[in-house]
Scaffold this active site. Structure first.
Site, mmCIF file in Angstrom:
data_model
loop_
_atom_site.group_PDB
_atom_site.id
_atom_site.type_symbol
_atom_site.label_atom_id
_atom_site.label_comp_id
_atom_site.label_asym_id
_atom_site.label_seq_id
_atom_site.Cartn_x
_atom_site.Cartn_y
_atom_site.Cartn_z
ATOM 1 N N ASP A 238 20.691 56.450 43.112
ATOM 2 C CA ASP A 238 20.386 57.588 42.244
ATOM 3 C C ASP A 238 19.297 58.462 42.848
ATOM 4 O O ASP A 238 19.432 59.687 42.907
ATOM 5 C CB ASP A 238 19.942 57.099 40.864
ATOM 6 N N ASP A 251 16.459 53.904 39.701
ATOM 7 C CA ASP A 251 17.787 53.759 39.092
ATOM 8 C C ASP A 251 17.695 54.194 37.638
ATOM 9 O O ASP A 251 16.930 53.625 36.854
ATOM 10 C CB ASP A 251 18.251 52.306 39.191
ATOM 11 N N LYS A 253 19.142 54.536 33.936
ATOM 12 C CA LYS A 253 20.076 53.853 33.049
ATOM 13 C C LYS A 253 19.999 54.442 31.656
ATOM 14 O O LYS A 253 18.958 54.962 31.250
ATOM 15 C CB LYS A 253 19.766 52.351 32.980
#
Length: 341
Positions: A238, A251, A253
């Protein structure tokens, strides 16, 4: 000589005689069974409340936001009646046979030099025979994880129907996709990142991570492919950027349920360290990363939870990732090997 009738009368008046006689008589088979211990019913040891909770959680028609992760946390699995251990339960922790290092000292000297912070790397993902990090994690789940995921799926289908569940999963995917696209646009320009305000926020997810974005700088990669040249796996990261002065693989989420602890993030830490290790051994990246960051955003805009992983914690998860990778490799060998005649 006394008559028989007089003797019987004397015995009849003696309560002691009959009191001592009764327990000594053993002609009846009922005494034998009475003295034996009653066989214990194994089903009496089962926690009936656990079963009732399990049944209620599956057949309930009330809509809930339970996810596979929340089912793990709620521990709805009933305890086994058998004394045998489950197949995926290990008495001793395994030790990886792989000696590939998490860090790469050769990149350490150049990691402090940023060539052009205004142009983050965006290497396109090229599909090849290498497995992805996501695939490896999916293919090496334990039996317990698979059972929980399958039960969650069946539970959602009972509540939403087949079509409703398909629409639900599609919506979740699209929301995550749009969230990543918005973040990529914001992080592509340092100027735009500095000018972030309420007017530029388009979704609750972005509002949720607003306080995190303010602490990010020095973006080096966005939605960029990475592969480990030695261990032969790939993935799509990412973001690689500095968070509070530490270069991290970040990352993003999304979740419907709060995840205040890193243990709540399921296999996400393994995914992060897999990307960190790959970057450190990918010639396309001329810097070394030692840390990771998991950011869990919420649709209602409530502040995202951040889980920072320093070098020591990443090294611990790296060993676990190598075990999953070894399991995947071994599984592939067993599937391709010919069956003996």
């Amino acid at each position: 000589m006394q008559s028989l009738s007089s003797i019987c009368k004397k015995f009849g008046r003696s309560s002691r005689f009959f009191g001592e006689l009764a327990p000594s008589v053993g002609f009846s088979t009922s005494c034998y069974f009475h003295n034996q211990k009653k066989k214990k019913n194994p089903y009496q040891e089962v926690d009936q409340n656990k079963y009732s909770n399990l049944i209620s959680s599956i057949v309930s028609t009330r809509i809930s936001s339970q996810t596979p992760e929340s089912l793990i946390q709620d521990d709805l699995l009933y305890r086994p009646v058998s004394k045998c251990k489950a197949q995926d339960q290990e008495s001793e922790p395994k030790v990886t046979q792989n000696t590939i290092l998490f860090l790469n000292p050769e990149k350490r000297n150049v990691s402090k030099t940023l060539t052009d912070s205004s142009i983050p790397l965006k290497i396109p993902l090229q599909k090849n025979k290498m497995p992805s990090v996501t695939r490896i994690l999916q293919q090496t789940m334990t039996a317990k994880q698979i059972l929980i995921l399958e039960r969650w799926k069946q539970q959602m289908i009972l509540k939403l129907g087949e079509d409703g569940f398909a629409e639900y999963t599609s919506d979740i995917f699209l929301q995550g996709k749009h969230f990543h696209e918005e973040l990529e646009a914001m992080l592509s320009s340092q100027e735009q990142l500095k000018e972030l305000d309420e007017k530029t926020i388009r979704s609750g997810y972005v509002a949720s991570v607003q306080h995190v974005l303010k602490e990010i700088s020095g973006v080096r990669a966005l939605e960029s492919a990475v592969h480990h040249e030695t261990l032969k796996y790939l993935g799509l990261i990412d973001c690689v950027a500095e968070y509070r002065g530490k270069l991290c693989v970040i990352d993003w989420k999304t979740s419907e349920k709060p995840k205040p602890f890193i243990q709540n993030t399921y296999d996400n830490p393994l995914q992060v360290v897999a990307y960190v290790g790959a970057i450190n051994h990918d010639i396309n990246y001329h810097f070394e990363v030692q840390c990771g960051l998991i950011v869990v955003a919420y649709k209602d805009g409530s502040p995202a939870h951040t889980h920072f992983m320093d070098s020591e914690l990443c090294s611990q998860y790296w060993s676990k990732w190598l075990l999953r990778l070894e399991k995947y490799t071994e599984k592939g060998k067993n599937q391709t090997s010919p069956n003996p005649d």
